[in-house]
Design an enzyme around this catalytic site. Structure first.
Site, PDB file in Angstrom:
ATOM      1  N   TRP A 180      81.231  67.095   2.241  1.00 50.95           N
ATOM      2  CA  TRP A 180      80.224  67.878   3.090  1.00 50.95           C
ATOM      3  C   TRP A 180      80.688  68.875   4.082  1.00 50.95           C
ATOM      4  O   TRP A 180      81.958  68.764   4.267  1.00 50.95           O
ATOM      5  CB  TRP A 180      79.249  66.772   3.748  1.00 50.95           C
ATOM      6  CG  TRP A 180      79.687  66.216   4.784  1.00 50.95           C
ATOM      7  CD1 TRP A 180      81.068  65.950   5.459  1.00 50.95           C
ATOM      8  CD2 TRP A 180      78.995  64.883   5.344  1.00 50.95           C
ATOM      9  NE1 TRP A 180      80.901  64.985   5.928  1.00 50.95           N
ATOM     10  CE2 TRP A 180      79.783  64.237   6.159  1.00 50.95           C
ATOM     11  CE3 TRP A 180      77.838  64.507   5.061  1.00 50.95           C
ATOM     12  CZ2 TRP A 180      79.562  63.212   6.978  1.00 50.95           C
ATOM     13  CZ3 TRP A 180      77.374  63.511   5.995  1.00 50.95           C
ATOM     14  CH2 TRP A 180      78.200  62.795   6.875  1.00 50.95           C
ATOM     15  N   GLU A 181      79.995  69.800   4.607  1.00 51.89           N
ATOM     16  CA  GLU A 181      80.370  70.898   5.321  1.00 51.89           C
ATOM     17  C   GLU A 181      81.586  71.735   4.585  1.00 51.89           C
ATOM     18  O   GLU A 181      82.400  72.339   5.063  1.00 51.89           O
ATOM     19  CB  GLU A 181      81.228  70.512   6.455  1.00 51.89           C
ATOM     20  CG  GLU A 181      79.970  69.844   7.653  1.00 51.89           C
ATOM     21  CD  GLU A 181      78.975  70.548   7.982  1.00 51.89           C
ATOM     22  OE1 GLU A 181      79.149  71.928   8.106  1.00 51.89           O
ATOM     23  OE2 GLU A 181      77.998  70.252   8.227  1.00 51.89           O
ATOM     24  N   GLY A 182      81.334  71.576   3.224  1.00 50.72           N
ATOM     25  CA  GLY A 182      82.345  72.423   2.476  1.00 50.72           C
ATOM     26  C   GLY A 182      83.496  71.534   1.726  1.00 50.72           C
ATOM     27  O   GLY A 182      84.128  70.848   2.534  1.00 50.72           O
ATOM     28  N   SER A 215      81.514  72.011  13.333  1.00 50.57           N
ATOM     29  CA  SER A 215      80.729  70.608  12.504  1.00 50.57           C
ATOM     30  C   SER A 215      82.097  70.034  11.617  1.00 50.57           C
ATOM     31  O   SER A 215      82.293  69.186  11.102  1.00 50.57           O
ATOM     32  CB  SER A 215      79.516  70.858  11.946  1.00 50.57           C
ATOM     33  OG  SER A 215      79.734  71.929  10.782  1.00 50.57           O
ATOM     34  N   ARG A 216      82.922  71.090  11.308  1.00 50.36           N
ATOM     35  CA  ARG A 216      84.118  70.827  10.408  1.00 50.36           C
ATOM     36  C   ARG A 216      85.060  70.011  11.171  1.00 50.36           C
ATOM     37  O   ARG A 216      85.448  69.057  10.593  1.00 50.36           O
ATOM     38  CB  ARG A 216      84.590  72.188   9.915  1.00 50.36           C
ATOM     39  CG  ARG A 216      83.793  72.706   8.532  1.00 50.36           C
ATOM     40  CD  ARG A 216      84.277  74.008   7.932  1.00 50.36           C
ATOM     41  NE  ARG A 216      83.338  74.237   6.814  1.00 50.36           N
ATOM     42  CZ  ARG A 216      83.468  75.297   6.149  1.00 50.36           C
ATOM     43  NH1 ARG A 216      84.528  76.188   6.356  1.00 50.36           N
ATOM     44  NH2 ARG A 216      82.650  75.611   5.000  1.00 50.36           N
TER      45      ARG A 216
END
Lengths: 650, 650
Positions: free
Chosen positions: A487-489, A329-330
Site C-alpha cells: 500500500w501507499e505504492g 503516510s509513506r
C-alpha cells in the site's frame, strides 16, 4: 491538549481480558532504545530548540520520557493483548453505516481520546498540544508495534487532519479540525478505485457543483479504504462515528489524466451550524475485504452517491495536494516495517532463550550454554543468533532512519507555519525540507517494509513449527506487515519514485546533496574515529556513497538509448540505497554508543550491544550491495525481450 | 494397478461447485513443460530403460503423456477449485477419532483411489503398478500445485508406505501395504513432540513390550502430525478411516539420545486376522492446530495410550530408519517450493496481462503495449516482468533440480530391490545413489522452499493491494508455502545437514564428486556450445564450482580454530549451493532448448522462452552468489560475542 500525568497513569487499568492462556512473549515498549536513538544519535533536544512555532522547548527530557513511558504502559497492558484478539475476531460489516471492530478496540480508543493523545503535535488553536511531530511519531511507533491495526485508526485520521490543515479553507478547518484533533471524529484518505490504484490518472469518481463551487455532489466507488467506518463513536465524545473522508474526484470537463483530479472533503454525517451532527451524507460501506492479515482494520469499499463535499485546495491540483500528504503516510509504512521487525524480534528472543534443542558446538565457552538443562536454549546456535541479529539490525537501523526523517518533518511543519505568515526564508527552508523528505521517503518506505517482511519471516523461522501456529503470535506479524510493501505504492512504485522522479527528474540534485552530507560525516568519523571499527565502517559508507553516484550515472547513460533502463534497475537500485542508507545510520549509532562507552557513565552492556549489532550489519547484511550493484545494471533485453505469450505456462 | 484410460477420463467429471464467482486465474497443468524437462533435459525414456525391477520400459512416451494429462485434468477441474474452499473452511476437530476435512476433499480422494493413482510406483505384489518413482513424482507435482493440502494426504501415506516397505517384516507388509497402496488406508509419520522437533534426542514417547518384542504398548504425545486423522474412510473402500502411524519411541533401558530411539507401526484400528478392522487402538487426536496456512490439512496432536504397536526395523535404529525416509519427504518439501512458484506465476501472469496501469515507457516498441486501451496491461513494465521472470526461473529451475533427484530415487529404489535379492553390485549402486541423493536433498529442500516463499511474495506484489485479498487466490499461496521452509527441518537445519553432515563429516567426498561431474558437463558445453550465451553460462557455472570448493575449504580452515564457523556459515553456504546448482540446471535447460531450436521441428516460442529465462537467471538472479560468498565467511565473533541479555530490547 495533553492531559496531566494522572491521566497517563489512568491508561494502565486492565481492559482486555481476552487472549489465550498459552505462555508466550509479552511486548515491552523499548523506551531506552528510543531515547538513545532520539537523544544520543539524533540530538532531539538540541533540535527542538531550533523550532520556532512548535513548542519544542516544552518537550523537556522529563516530559519526553513521561510521554513515552505513559504510552508504553498503555500499549503493553491494553493494546498488545488486543492484537491477537483482533486477528482472530476481525471486523464485521453490519450494514452500510455500521462496522463492528474487534472487542476492546473501542474502549482502548476511548482511553486514547480521553488522554488527549491524538492532538499531541497539532496547534493549540485546534485543541492540540503543539508539540513536535517527531514526538508524536515516537508515540505512534509504540502503538504501531503493540497493535498495528488499532494504530491505523488514529494514523489514518492524522493523514486526514494534515490534509485539511494544509489545504482546507478556514471555514472547513474551524468546523472539522477541533473534533478530529480531539480524536472524536476520525478521517480517511479515499484514493483507490476498483480499476486503478497505482495509476490514479484513471480515477472516475465525479464531483459536480450546483452552487458555483461552494459545495459539490460527489459520486463514485472507492476501494481499500482503511478505517473507512467503525463503531468508536458512542463513548468517544461528541459524535456517533463521524468519519471525514478526503476524496480524489474529477469535476465535469476537467483535463484528462492526473491533471484533472481534485481533492474533496466529504463527511459521513453533515454537520449542523452548531457543530452537532446532522443527517447521513449518503456515504456507505458496500463491503469489507477478507484479507491475508490486518484483520483488526476494516478495509472498506466506500460508496458515495451525491454526497455533499467541499473542495480542498485548488481545483485540478488534487494529485499535488495528495503528494504533500503521501510522504507522511509513506513514512508511516516505513514505521510499519521497522516495528514489525521490533515486535518479531522481541518474540523471537523470548523463545530462543526458552526453547531447548541440542548443545552449543563450542560448549561452555558459548554465551548462553546451560549445562544443567537437557539441552541448550537455541540462542546458543549461530544460525538462530544471525536471525535475531538481522531482526535487531533492521528494527534499530530502521528506527534511526525514521527519526532522522521525523526531524526533517518537524522543520518542514515549523517552516510551513512561518511561511504561511509570509516569511520568505522560511518558505525556502520548508521547500528544502520537503525535498530532503521526498528523497528519503521512497528509500525508507520501500526498503524498511521489505526488510520488515524479511524480519517477520525470520521470527517465524526461530520458532520452527511453533511459529506457524497462530497462538504463538509470530505468524500474525508476517501477515500484518505484508501489506506494508504494497500500500501507499508497492516497492516497484517506490523504486520508480526514487530513481525516476526524485533523482533523474531533478537532475541528481537530491542525491548529490545527500551524498555530500554523508561524505562530510564519514570524513569526520574517519579523522576522529574512537575505534578502528568505526574508521573501517566510515570508509565503507564513504565508498558506497561514491558507488551510489557512479551507479546512478551508469543507469543514466543506459537510459539515453533505452527508456526501460530506469524501470528495470529501479527496485535493485532502491534496495542498494536502503542498505547503504542503513549503513550510514548504523555508523551513527556506533559512534554514539562508543561515545557512551567512553564517557563510562551509561549502561555498558547496552552500548556494547549497539557496537556488536553494527559489526554484524556491516559484515553480514551490507554485502547485499555487491549483488545489487551488479543486478541493477543487467541488460534490459533479458527483461523486455520476452513476448507476452512466452510468459505463460505451456 | 493403474486402471485403464477410461477411468482417467472419469476423473474429470465436475465435483466441486463451491468457490467464488469472482473472475480470477485458473490453474493449468504444465504438461508440455514437464515433458520438456523430463525428456529433453533429463532423458527419462533412456533412463527408464536402465531400470531392472521397475517397469520403466512400460512407461512409454504415450503412457507418460496420458498419465500426466489425465492427472492434469483431474487437478484442473477437481482439486484446484477445492484449494480456496479448503483455505476458507479448514478442518474441524469433532472428537478424538473424527476430523472433518473441507468440503469435497473426501469425494476427490475417492476418485483418486478409484483410479488406482496411489499405487502408481509400488510393486505389483502389493497391488501397485510398479512404474518408476519419478513418474509418480510428476503426478504428485501436479496435485501439489493445484491443491497442496489435499495432496498432503496421499503424500504422507507414501512416506508411511515407503517406511513399512523398507523396514517392516513381511507379516507387517502383507497386512498393511495392500490397503495402503490401494489408498484405502492412509499413513503418517509421528516424530515431533511438544518439547522437541529438530532435536529428536529428547523424544519421550515410550514403547513397552509384554511379549518379548512381538508387540509393544506405545504411550506418548506427538504434535504436528499432518493428516493424523480424516474422514476419507467411508467411501474409499474397506475401512472407516484407518490410519497407520509410524511412531518414534523409546524402549525401557534404551541408550540416551538418538541412539535409543526405535520406530513402531501403530494403527488407529487393530486389524483382524481376515484383514477387516477391529477395535480402536487408543489412538486419538487431542486437538488440531490453528495455523497461518495449510488449512485443508489437519495438523494433529496425537495421543497414544498403551496403543498396540509393532517394531519397524531394528531396535534403537529408529533414527537411521527415519533418515532413509527423510530424504524423500524433504524432496516433497522442495516440490512444495517449486510448485508454489508455479501456481503463483500462473496467477500473476494472468493478472499482469489483464490489469491496466500506465503506459509502457518505450511505447509501441514494447511487447504487450496496447494503444487502444485506457492504459497498458502491467506486463509491459520492467519491474512486473522481473517479478514474473523470477517466479518462472524458480518454478522451472526447481522442476529440473527435482527431476534430476527423481532419477536418482529411481536408481536407488531399483537397486535396493536387486540388493535385497543379494546382488552385491546393486547394493553398492544403491549406496552410491543414496549418497548422491543425500547430498542434493538439503540443497533442494532449503533453497527451493525459501525461493518458493520469495516467488509467492512476488506474485502478491504483482497484484498490488488485490494480492492481499483472499478471493484473488494469491496470498494463500504465500501462507501455504511458508511451512515449507520449516517442516522436515528448517532452513537452518538443512544448512547444517549439508555443510556439517553431508560435506565435512564425509570429508568433502560428495561435494568433490558433484563438482567434478558439473565441470565435465561444463567443459563439454563450452567445447560444443551452440551459442555464445551457452559458452558464457557454462564458464560461469564452471567458475562457481571451483568457488564452491574454495569456500568450503575456507570454512574448513576457519572451523579448525572455531567450532562455530560451520554453523555460522551454513545457511549462506546452503543458499550459495542452491543458486549455483540452479545455474547448472538452467544451463542444461538452455542447451536442450537450443537443441530444440536447431532441430527446427518444435515450438520455437517455447524454446526461445527457455533461453530468455536462462539469460534472466544468469544476469539477475545468480549474482546473489557474490553476496553469499562474502557473508558466509563473516567472522563468527560478530555472531557469537553478544551475551544473551544483550539481545533483549532495552
Amino acid at each position: 491538549m495533553l492531559r496531566s500525568t494522572s491521566l497517563l497513569r489512568k491508561l494502565s487499568r486492565p481492559l482486555a481480558q481476552a487472549g489465550t492462556s498459552v505462555r508466550s512473549y509479552q511486548y515491552k515498549a523499548p523506551v531506552k532504545e528510543m531515547l538513545f536513538c532520539s537523544e544520543e544519535v539524533h540530538g532531539y533536544q538540541e533540535h527542538y530548540k531550533t523550532l520556532n512555532n512548535l513548542s519544542g522547548a516544552d518537550a523537556s527530557p522529563e516530559m519526553v520520557k513521561e510521554i513515552l513511558e505513559g504510552m508504553g504502559k498503555f500499549c503493553e497492558t491494553e493494546l498488545f493483548p488486543l492484537n491477537e484478539v483482533a486477528d482472530r475476531e476481525g471486523c464485521t460489516w453490519v450494514n452500510p453505516t455500521t462496522i463492528k471492530t474487534p472487542k476492546g478496540f473501542k474502549e482502548a480508543y476511548d482511553q486514547y481520546v480521553e488522554g488527549g493523545w491524538q492532538g499531541l503535535s497539532y496547534p493549540e488553536k485546534y485543541g492540540g498540544s503543539n508539540l513536535p511531530m517527531s514526538l508524536a511519531l515516537m508515540k505512534s511507533e509504540i502503538m504501531a508495534t503493540a497493535n498495528w491495526t488499532w494504530s491505523m485508526f488514529p494514523g489514518l485520521s492524522k493523514g486526514a487532519i494534515n490534509t485539511i490543515m494544509l489545504h482546507g479553507e478556514d471555514y472547513l478547518r474551524d468546523v472539522y479540525l477541533p473534533p478530529m484533533v480531539a480524536g472524536n471524529w476520525t478521517g480517511t484518505m479515499c484514493l483507490t478505485e476498483p480499476q486503478c490504484g497505482s495509476d490514479l490518472a484513471q480515477v472516475a469518481t465525479m464531483a459536480i457543483t450546483e452552487d458555483e463551487g461552494k459545495s459539490y455532489k460527489v459520486s463514485g466507488t472507492k476501494i481499500f479504504i482503511s478505517a473507512g467506518d467503525h463503531d468508536f463513536g458512542d463513548g468517544a465524545g461528541t459524535a456517533d462515528g463521524q468519519v471525514i473522508h478526503c476524496v480524489l474526484a474529477r469535476t465535469p470537463g476537467a483535463p484528462e489524466g492526473t491533471k484533472g483530479i481534485s481533492l474533496f472533503l466529504v463527511p459521513k454525517f453533515l454537520v449542523n451550524e452548531d457543530g452537532t451532527l446532522g443527517e447521513l451524507n449518503n456515504v456507505g460501506v458496500d463491503r469489507i475485504e477478507d484479507k491475508m492479515g490486518c484483520h483488526g482494520s476494516p478495509t472498506c469499499q466506500m460508496n458515495f452517491e451525491n454526497s455533499k463535499g467541499w473542495l480542498l485546495g485548488t481545483k485540478n491540483q488534487g494529485m499535488g495536494h495528495m503528494f504533500t500528504f503521501i510522504n507522511t503516510s509513506r513514512l508511516g509504512c516505513a514505521i510499519q516495517g521497522s516495528t514489525a521487525a521490533e515486535l518479531s524480534h522481541q518474540g523471537a528472543v523470548w523463545y530462543a532463550k526458552d526453547r531447548l534443542a541440542m548443545r552449543a558446538l563450542s560448549g561452555k565457552r558459548n554465551p548462553g550454554h546451560e549445562p544443567e538443562k537437557a539441552a541448550d536454549p537455541i540462542i546458543v546456535h549461530p544460525d538462530v543468533r544471525k536471525n535475531l541479529l538481522t531482526q535487531k539490525a533492521i528494527a534499530e537501523g530502521g528506527r534511526s532512519m525514521i527519526y532522522e526523517c521525523a526531524k526533517i518533518a518537524d522543520k518542514l511543519a515549523d517552516n510551513e507555519m512561518l511561511a504561511s505568515e509570509g516569511d520568505e526564508a522560511a518558505k525556502a527552508a520548508a521547500e528544502e525540507a520537503d525535498d530532503d523528505m521526498g528523497f528519503l521517503t521512497p528509500i525508507l518506505k520501500g526498503f524498511l517494509t521489505e526488510k520488515g517482511v524479511d524480519a517477520a519471516h525470520l521470527g517465524v523461522q526461530v520458532y520452527g513449527g511453533h511459529g506457524y501456529i497462530k497462538q504463538n503470535k509470530m505468524e500474525q506479524i508476517s501477515r500484518d506487515v505484508r501489506i506494508g510493501a504494497i500500500w501507499e505504492g508497492t516497492t516497484g512504485i517506490q523504486g520508480l519514485d526514487l530513481l525516476g522522479r526524485k533523482i533523474f527528474l531533478q537532475k541528481l540534485k537530491p542525491l548529490n546533496k545527500h551524498c555530500s552530507k554523508v561524505r562530510a560525516f564519514c570524513w569526520d568519523a574517519i579523522m576522529n574515529a574512537q575505534t578502528s571499527a568505526i574508521r573501517n565502517h566510515a570508509i565503507k559508507v564513504l565508498m558506497l556513497s561514491f558507488e551510489w553516484q557512479y551507479l546512478t550515472a551508469r543507469i543514466g547513460l543506459m537510459a539515453k538509448d533505452d527508456r526501460e533502463a530506469v524501470g528495470s534497475a529501479s527496485v535493485d537500485y532502491l534496495m542498494f540505497a536502503g542498505y547503504t542508507h542503513m549503513a550510514y545510520h548504523w555508523l551513527q549509532m556506533e559512534i554514539a554508543a562508543e561515545k557512551g562507552l567512553a564517557a563510562g557513565t551509561g549502561d555498558k552492556e547496552f552500548y556494547d550491544a549497539k557496537v556488536q549489532t553494527s559489526n554484524f550489519y556491516f559484515e553480514s547484511m551490507l554485502p547485499q550491495t555487491k549483488t545489487l550493484a551488479k543486478t541493477m545494471l543487467s541488460p534490459t533485453d533479458t527483461v523486455m525481450k520476452m513476448n507476452v505469450s512466452q510468459f505463460e505456462t505451456a
